[in-house]
Design an enzyme around this catalytic site. Structure first.
Site, PDB file in Angstrom:
ATOM      1  N   SER A 159      61.947   6.350-107.150  1.00  0.00           N
ATOM      2  CA  SER A 159      61.469   6.950-106.196  1.00  0.00           C
ATOM      3  C   SER A 159      59.880   6.940-106.381  1.00  0.00           C
ATOM      4  O   SER A 159      59.266   5.791-106.791  1.00  0.00           O
ATOM      5  CB  SER A 159      62.062   8.021-105.677  1.00  0.00           C
ATOM      6  OG  SER A 159      61.421   8.280-104.357  1.00  0.00           O
ATOM      7  N   ASP A 215      56.151   5.658-100.168  1.00  0.00           N
ATOM      8  CA  ASP A 215      56.504   5.936-101.563  1.00  0.00           C
ATOM      9  C   ASP A 215      56.979   4.473-102.102  1.00  0.00           C
ATOM     10  O   ASP A 215      57.484   3.608-101.438  1.00  0.00           O
ATOM     11  CB  ASP A 215      57.084   7.217-102.007  1.00  0.00           C
ATOM     12  CG  ASP A 215      58.673   7.151-101.675  1.00  0.00           C
ATOM     13  OD1 ASP A 215      58.860   6.543-100.455  1.00  0.00           O
ATOM     14  OD2 ASP A 215      59.248   8.015-102.047  1.00  0.00           O
ATOM     15  N   ASP A 234      59.937   3.458-103.127  1.00  0.00           N
ATOM     16  CA  ASP A 234      61.176   3.072-102.698  1.00  0.00           C
ATOM     17  C   ASP A 234      61.455   3.114-100.951  1.00  0.00           C
ATOM     18  O   ASP A 234      62.366   2.940-100.550  1.00  0.00           O
ATOM     19  CB  ASP A 234      62.578   3.718-103.173  1.00  0.00           C
ATOM     20  CG  ASP A 234      62.461   5.236-102.898  1.00  0.00           C
ATOM     21  OD1 ASP A 234      61.491   5.851-102.805  1.00  0.00           O
ATOM     22  OD2 ASP A 234      63.460   5.606-102.800  1.00  0.00           O
ATOM     23  N   ASP A 290      61.281   5.450 -98.995  1.00  0.00           N
ATOM     24  CA  ASP A 290      61.930   6.451 -98.307  1.00  0.00           C
ATOM     25  C   ASP A 290      61.415   7.606 -97.654  1.00  0.00           C
ATOM     26  O   ASP A 290      61.769   8.486 -96.909  1.00  0.00           O
ATOM     27  CB  ASP A 290      63.284   7.004 -98.759  1.00  0.00           C
ATOM     28  CG  ASP A 290      63.085   7.682 -99.997  1.00  0.00           C
ATOM     29  OD1 ASP A 290      61.740   7.805-100.628  1.00  0.00           O
ATOM     30  OD2 ASP A 290      63.991   8.317-100.864  1.00  0.00           O
ATOM     31  N   ARG A 291      60.069   7.545 -98.187  1.00  0.00           N
ATOM     32  CA  ARG A 291      58.999   8.717 -97.611  1.00  0.00           C
ATOM     33  C   ARG A 291      57.814   8.305 -96.832  1.00  0.00           C
ATOM     34  O   ARG A 291      57.557   7.039 -97.101  1.00  0.00           O
ATOM     35  CB  ARG A 291      58.648   9.609 -98.822  1.00  0.00           C
ATOM     36  CG  ARG A 291      59.564  10.339 -99.463  1.00  0.00           C
ATOM     37  CD  ARG A 291      59.323  11.023-100.574  1.00  0.00           C
ATOM     38  NE  ARG A 291      60.280  11.438-101.580  1.00  0.00           N
ATOM     39  CZ  ARG A 291      60.723  12.744-101.876  1.00  0.00           C
ATOM     40  NH1 ARG A 291      59.729  13.664-101.468  1.00  0.00           N
ATOM     41  NH2 ARG A 291      61.520  12.905-102.739  1.00  0.00           N
ATOM     42  N   THR A 337      67.742  22.768 -99.550  1.00  0.00           N
ATOM     43  CA  THR A 337      66.845  21.704 -99.811  1.00  0.00           C
ATOM     44  C   THR A 337      67.526  20.307-100.166  1.00  0.00           C
ATOM     45  O   THR A 337      68.441  20.259-101.044  1.00  0.00           O
ATOM     46  CB  THR A 337      66.153  21.973-101.203  1.00  0.00           C
ATOM     47  OG1 THR A 337      65.562  23.557-100.975  1.00  0.00           O
ATOM     48  CG2 THR A 337      64.714  21.289-101.148  1.00  0.00           C
ATOM     49  N   GLU A 380      62.277  17.043 -94.071  1.00  0.00           N
ATOM     50  CA  GLU A 380      61.869  18.211 -95.252  1.00  0.00           C
ATOM     51  C   GLU A 380      60.455  18.033 -95.563  1.00  0.00           C
ATOM     52  O   GLU A 380      59.792  17.008 -95.323  1.00  0.00           O
ATOM     53  CB  GLU A 380      62.918  17.892 -96.426  1.00  0.00           C
ATOM     54  CG  GLU A 380      62.570  16.732 -97.110  1.00  0.00           C
ATOM     55  CD  GLU A 380      63.313  16.438 -98.393  1.00  0.00           C
ATOM     56  OE1 GLU A 380      64.327  17.316 -98.827  1.00  0.00           O
ATOM     57  OE2 GLU A 380      63.218  15.500 -99.044  1.00  0.00           O
ATOM     58  N   LYS A 437      66.572  10.099 -95.759  1.00  0.00           N
ATOM     59  CA  LYS A 437      65.216   9.902 -95.332  1.00  0.00           C
ATOM     60  C   LYS A 437      64.753   8.439 -95.270  1.00  0.00           C
ATOM     61  O   LYS A 437      65.142   7.685 -96.117  1.00  0.00           O
ATOM     62  CB  LYS A 437      64.372  10.705 -95.978  1.00  0.00           C
ATOM     63  CG  LYS A 437      64.404  10.554 -97.555  1.00  0.00           C
ATOM     64  CD  LYS A 437      63.395  11.640 -98.461  1.00  0.00           C
ATOM     65  CE  LYS A 437      63.611  11.330-100.019  1.00  0.00           C
ATOM     66  NZ  LYS A 437      64.944  11.935-100.364  1.00  0.00           N
TER      67      LYS A 437
END
Length: 586
Positions: free
Chosen positions: A139, A296, A298, A300-301, A374, A398, A412
């Site tokens: 990530s 980011d 990879d 996913d964010r 979390t 999140e 995500k």
């Protein structure tokens, strides 16, 4: 058998360097619910050919035990662009070795032929009804790291007890099987499939179900800048914009193509603030773009920044973007569902350290809100349970800039989040509203939620343990703090021990985990603060929030009160000087 890692170890033996050898071989990487995450290099404490083979052998045996039809259904494997030339490790090589392990046991493998965003792996598990998925990625970690992330047949990341079962199976299957090293064997195997073309077509078809304003998208004059921060996101965000009939965003040229060295940033993490976005700001100024979308590595964010009237750039926090996307996705749902009864089956989720803004929206609008532990592994698994009961899970988020906007991916997803944010901004522009103005409108309607989060770096697990032990034995044995500076503590929830002062039986409702530290303090002024350890980094994180009822518009006073609470938390509970903790630096 990797000549590079082998040479590193032989060299250390020749030098008699016991200290370094202890680091490499002293303890095996721990396989947890997040899979593996460690630096690439030699020895059992690092990511390398051997540890990947051993991990996959264990995972394969565990899946054989759990699925009688594993050899019919198979697994999917994806990888990012990370590489570590000095040890010969790379995400692609690790993915091929993992594929070889499964194929040697007669298990079909859907191995992506090229780099993909992480969310494509859980999407493929669900779409092709496979038994499991593996994504080789670290990530947004530093460049020397890599990771091995595991998804179950439900399309969500694994949760306990699977991690323990897989870990046990790895211990029992450490000797490489015959031909384990020969990844060339897979190229001629009938068990090897490439899902790249199918998934690229189907994923972009599926996310179009979240496209509600195609006509506005076609006409909008709003310009966007996108950066993939030297990761995998560029091509996929371009395709997502195309799927929504939006003009493609301007790509930051220096960061567009994958580069495992991440040469333009100190940390490839858009969460770290403006430093990662410097080149994006420059391009946006040059091309007249108002909004920056940053994935980011990879993908996913997602981080989002918007140019303000003052000429300044505002980088939205994960909680602020969560508030905007929650408002937007619910508004779109409401406009397309005239049946008022349907709202009783609508859900949104967020993690317990994220803002409670979705709870406030849910209370006023009449849908359900649930919080989980979390991490998206919890939200993904809960979302699947609810969907299996016929519920509609519209959104989960999140605060660590992770958003699940589309039920086709139970994790995500920074690709769908980027294009949905772009559509929301384009729609708001037709009403002469910016994202910042709409955020204020959301808070005006549902109540202001001010949040502040940060972390301290600590490389010594003993110090971390001691810090949390002190909080549990603050005024004598088994007593938690009654105040933090001038702030009175009104409630304690400790998800490491399972204690919750607000419950009649003093037992926490959310699952507890002895292996990670997490304590939440509620204060008499309505503030909430959580302290927890990170599963993937040497950090002690904190999250704080102060909520006001709708109509309380003195935001500056709320922010001042929260700042003072955070200062007290740092001084009295973290004690950074005494514990030698390193503060987060920009």
């Amino acid at each position: 058998q990797n000549p590079k890692t082998s040479a590193i170890v032989k060299q250390l033996v020749a030098e008699g360097n016991a200290g370094e050898l202890q680091k490499y071989f002293g303890s095996r990487m721990e396989f947890g619910t997040a899979g593996l995450r460690a630096a690439m290099g030699a020895g059992i404490s690092h990511m390398n050919d051997l540890t990947i083979i051993q991990t996959t052998q264990g995972f394969c045996r565990y899946l054989e035990k759990n699925f009688s039809d594993l050899k019919k259904r198979g697994v999917v494997i994806g990888f990012d662009a990370r590489a570590h030339p000095s040890s010969g490790g790379s995400s692609k090589r690790f993915a091929r070795l993992a594929a070889n392990t499964f194929i040697s046991q007669g298990v079909p493998v859907y191995l992506f032929s090229d780099i993909t965003p992480t969310p494509f792996v859980p999407y493929t598990v669900t779409h092709l009804k496979l038994c499991a998925g593996i994504m080789v990625t670290a990530s947004h970690n530093p460049k020397q790291d890599n990771g091995y992330k595991v998804y179950w047949e439900n399309g969500a990341q694994i949760i306990s007890p699977h991690d323990k079962g897989i870990s046990q199976a790895i211990e029992e299957n450490q000797e490489p099987w015959p031909q384990a090293w020969d990844d060339k064997l897979i190229d001629s195997s009938l068990l090897l499939h490439d899902p790249y073309a199918t998934v690229n077509k189907e994923y972009f078809k599926d996310i179009q179900k979240q496209c509600f304003h195609r006509n506005i998208n076609k006409e909008t004059n709003l310009k966007f800048v996108h950066t993939s921060v030297h990761g995998v996101g560029h091509k996929f965000v371009q395709l997502a914009f195309k799927a929504f009939d939006l003009s493609p965003p301007f790509a930051v040229p220096e960061q567009r193509d994958p580069d495992p060295e991440f040469p333009t940033v100190k940390y490839p993490n858009p969460e770290e603030g403006k430093g990662v976005l410097t080149l994006s700001f420059a391009l946006a100024e040059k091309d007249g773009a108002k909004i920056i979308l940053a994935n980011d590595p990879d993908a996913d964010r997602l981080a989002v920044a918007e140019k303000q009237e003052s000429g300044e750039w505002k980088v939205f926090s994960g909680n602020e973007l969560g508030a905007l996307l929650g408002w937007w996705i619910f508004t779109c749902w409401k406009n397309h569902n005239s049946d008022t009864c349907a709202i009783k089956d609508v859900y949104m989720l967020s993690s317990t350290v994220s803002s409670k803004i979705l709870r406030a929206i849910a209370l006023k609008e009449g849908f359900h809100f649930e919080e989980t532990l979390t991490g998206f592994k919890w939200m993904g698994n809960r979302a699947k349970q609810l969907m299996d009961q016929g519920k509609a899970v519209l959104f989960a988020f999140e605060e660590a800039i992770g958003y699940m906007c589309c039920p086709a991916v139970l994790d995500k997803d920074g690709v769908s989040a980027a294009v949905i944010t772009a559509e929301m901004a384009s729609f708001l522009a037709t009403r002469n509203l910016s994202l910042s103005q709409q955020l204020k409108a959301v808070y005006d309607e549902y109540g202001f939620h001010v949040t502040k989060a940060s972390y301290f770096i600590c490389h010594d697990p003993k110090v971390i343990q001691q810090l949390f032990d002190n909080l549990r034995n603050f005024d004598g044995k088994n007593t938690y703090p009654k105040s933090c500076g001038r702030f009175k503590v009104s409630g304690i929830r400790d998800l490491t021990t399972g204690y919750d002062s607000s419950q009649p039986d003093r037992k926490a409702i959310l699952p507890t985990s002895k292996s990670s530290q997490m304590i939440t303090f509620t204060f008499a002024n309505g503030g909430v603060a959580t302290m927890r350890t990170s599963g993937t980094e040497p950090k002690i994180k904190y999250y704080s929030e102060l909520c006001a009822p709708p109509g309380n518009s003195d935001v500056e006073q709320l922010k001042k009160e929260l700042d003072e609470l955070v200062n007290a938390l740092e001084e009295h509970f973290f004690q950074p000087e005494k514990n030698n903790l390193q503060r987060k630096t920009e």
